[in-house]
Every structure is written in structure tokens, then in C-alpha cells.
Design a protein around this motif. Sequence first.
Motif, PDB file in Angstrom:
ATOM      1  N   VAL A  35       0.842  -1.190   0.000  1.00  0.00           N
ATOM      2  CA  VAL A  35       0.000   0.000   0.000  1.00  0.00           C
ATOM      3  C   VAL A  35       0.878   1.241   0.000  1.00  0.00           C
ATOM      4  O   VAL A  35       1.778   1.367   0.833  1.00  0.00           O
ATOM      5  N   THR A  36       0.631   2.169  -0.943  1.00  0.00           N
ATOM      6  CA  THR A  36       1.365   3.434  -0.991  1.00  0.00           C
ATOM      7  C   THR A  36       0.380   4.579  -1.206  1.00  0.00           C
ATOM      8  O   THR A  36      -0.634   4.429  -1.889  1.00  0.00           O
ATOM      9  N   THR A  37       0.686   5.741  -0.612  1.00  0.00           N
ATOM     10  CA  THR A  37      -0.138   6.946  -0.759  1.00  0.00           C
ATOM     11  C   THR A  37       0.751   8.133  -1.077  1.00  0.00           C
ATOM     12  O   THR A  37       1.750   8.360  -0.382  1.00  0.00           O
ATOM     13  N   ASP A  38       0.391   8.887  -2.119  1.00  0.00           N
ATOM     14  CA  ASP A  38       1.141  10.080  -2.510  1.00  0.00           C
ATOM     15  C   ASP A  38       0.213  11.281  -2.525  1.00  0.00           C
ATOM     16  O   ASP A  38      -0.898  11.210  -3.057  1.00  0.00           O
ATOM     17  N   LYS A  39       0.693  12.408  -1.959  1.00  0.00           N
ATOM     18  CA  LYS A  39      -0.070  13.646  -1.965  1.00  0.00           C
ATOM     19  C   LYS A  39       0.790  14.775  -2.522  1.00  0.00           C
ATOM     20  O   LYS A  39       1.968  14.874  -2.209  1.00  0.00           O
ATOM     21  N   ASN A  52      -2.318   3.603  -4.015  1.00  0.00           N
ATOM     22  CA  ASN A  52      -2.214   2.291  -4.661  1.00  0.00           C
ATOM     23  C   ASN A  52      -2.246   1.191  -3.609  1.00  0.00           C
ATOM     24  O   ASN A  52      -1.512   1.259  -2.619  1.00  0.00           O
ATOM     25  N   SER A  53      -3.079   0.208  -3.834  1.00  0.00           N
ATOM     26  CA  SER A  53      -3.171  -0.938  -2.929  1.00  0.00           C
ATOM     27  C   SER A  53      -3.177  -2.216  -3.755  1.00  0.00           C
ATOM     28  O   SER A  53      -3.873  -2.295  -4.775  1.00  0.00           O
ATOM     29  N   ASN A  78      -6.192   1.532  -7.745  1.00  0.00           N
ATOM     30  CA  ASN A  78      -5.476   2.794  -7.854  1.00  0.00           C
ATOM     31  C   ASN A  78      -6.509   3.913  -7.780  1.00  0.00           C
ATOM     32  O   ASN A  78      -7.340   4.056  -8.679  1.00  0.00           O
ATOM     33  N   LYS A  79      -6.477   4.691  -6.699  1.00  0.00           N
ATOM     34  CA  LYS A  79      -7.463   5.745  -6.490  1.00  0.00           C
ATOM     35  C   LYS A  79      -6.795   7.112  -6.638  1.00  0.00           C
ATOM     36  O   LYS A  79      -5.781   7.382  -5.991  1.00  0.00           O
ATOM     37  N   PHE A 199      16.689  -1.447  -8.183  1.00  0.00           N
ATOM     38  CA  PHE A 199      16.866  -1.969  -6.836  1.00  0.00           C
ATOM     39  C   PHE A 199      15.959  -1.229  -5.851  1.00  0.00           C
ATOM     40  O   PHE A 199      15.923   0.000  -5.813  1.00  0.00           O
ATOM     41  N   ILE A 200      15.206  -1.998  -5.050  1.00  0.00           N
ATOM     42  CA  ILE A 200      14.291  -1.460  -4.037  1.00  0.00           C
ATOM     43  C   ILE A 200      13.337  -0.450  -4.660  1.00  0.00           C
ATOM     44  O   ILE A 200      13.179   0.674  -4.202  1.00  0.00           O
ATOM     45  N   ASN A 201      12.705  -0.842  -5.736  1.00  0.00           N
ATOM     46  CA  ASN A 201      11.677  -0.023  -6.372  1.00  0.00           C
ATOM     47  C   ASN A 201      10.357  -0.769  -6.271  1.00  0.00           C
ATOM     48  O   ASN A 201      10.283  -1.948  -6.556  1.00  0.00           O
ATOM     49  N   ASN A 202       9.286  -0.054  -5.835  1.00  0.00           N
ATOM     50  CA  ASN A 202       7.993  -0.705  -5.593  1.00  0.00           C
ATOM     51  C   ASN A 202       8.135  -1.871  -4.616  1.00  0.00           C
ATOM     52  O   ASN A 202       7.670  -2.984  -4.862  1.00  0.00           O
TER      53      ASN A 202
END
Length: 211
Positions: A35-39, A52-53, A78-79, A199-202
Motif C-alpha cells: 500500500v502506498t499513498t502520494d499527496k 495504490n493498494s 489505484n485511487k 533496486f528497491i523499487n515498488n
Amino acid sequence: MKKQLLLTAMAVLCLSVAGFSQTKGTNALSFGVNVTTDKTNENLPTESTTKNSSFSLGYGYFIQDNSKIGVELSYGTNKYNFSGTAQETKSYGGNVSYQRYFPLFKTLFAYAGGKAAYTYGKLEESNTQSISNQDYTSNQYAVGAYGGITWFLSKRFALETNLLSADILYSEINQSTTNTTSTFYTNKRTTFNFKSEGFINNLGFKIYVLF
């Protein structure tokens, strides 16, 4: 002498537990959450939010020591919200995979593998200022390679993360729009490309139950 025997017995026990988790015939149920949230422009009238979940449920079987095949089902959303416009894309998918494990240190393993996947997506849009309605669906097919780290916590549980991936994608998009003037159009687009993630993406995690 007794202390040395005790330490030896403990070491053998640890090795046997670590080995059990990757031996031929072991079953593995996996549960994944990301789960990620961007503002952007937070606390301003033009603030936008993207969330994104993704969730997955899978089953794997060790066909050989340190070699696993598996199937997995996934669901994601994806909201996106911005100035009265709300969009939500839902995706449903599945994949078949193969993973090979390589010991690093005690119960810590690196893995590499490949998979073939299919994903269906559908967009739902709500716009308080728009006079049109949009319908959007997509079908995506992928074949790729990936790798990461797995920590076998015990003979029953493991924690895994994906660090690197590269995919060949084929997608088919169907889009139609109608408005109050009864205008209607459709758009169908196909793409074929190569996608890689560094590397270490998503970064996401899976929990395995082994039995």
C-alpha cells in the motif's frame, strides 16, 4: 564437554529447521500486501491524492530442494482524487512462476525466478464538473524475470521481498466516452514494450506459511 555437545545439537537443529523450509515436497501459502499513498500540494485547493493498494494470495510447491513452482491471484486498486475528479482503477490478475533459492547466511536466502502473468483492469470515473462518462478497460500479458530476498523465520513461516524485475509486456486498451450531446467514440490501443525496475523499487512483502 556437555556445553560443546549442547551447542552442536543446537546448531544441527537450526540447520535442520532451515533446510526443512526449502526441501522437496514442501507446500507454501503466500499472502502479499503493498500500500502506498502520494499527496501533492497538500492543504491547498489543488491538492491531489493517489493511493495504490495491491493484495495477493498464492500457492507454491517445492519440486526439488530450493526450487519452487507456484500460482498466484492478485487484486489491486489505484485511487486518484483531484479538484472534484475521482478515478479508481481496479485490477484482477494471476500468474504462474518458478523460483530458485540460493543460501546467503543461515536462514537468509536470495532467489531468482521467472513468471507469466495476466491482468485485467477497469477504470471508474466520477467528475462533478464533467458532462461526459468514460469507460476504460485493459488486458495486459507479461513474461518476466525477477529476484529478491527470502528470510525463513522458522520451519513454518517465511518473509519475502522482491528487489529486481524485468518484464516484456503486451497490453490491449479499450476506451469509450459518451456525453450529453450523445457523441460516442471508442479507442483501442495495443502496446508491446520492455519494462525494468531498479533496486528497491515498488518494494512489497509476502508472508509464507510452510507445511
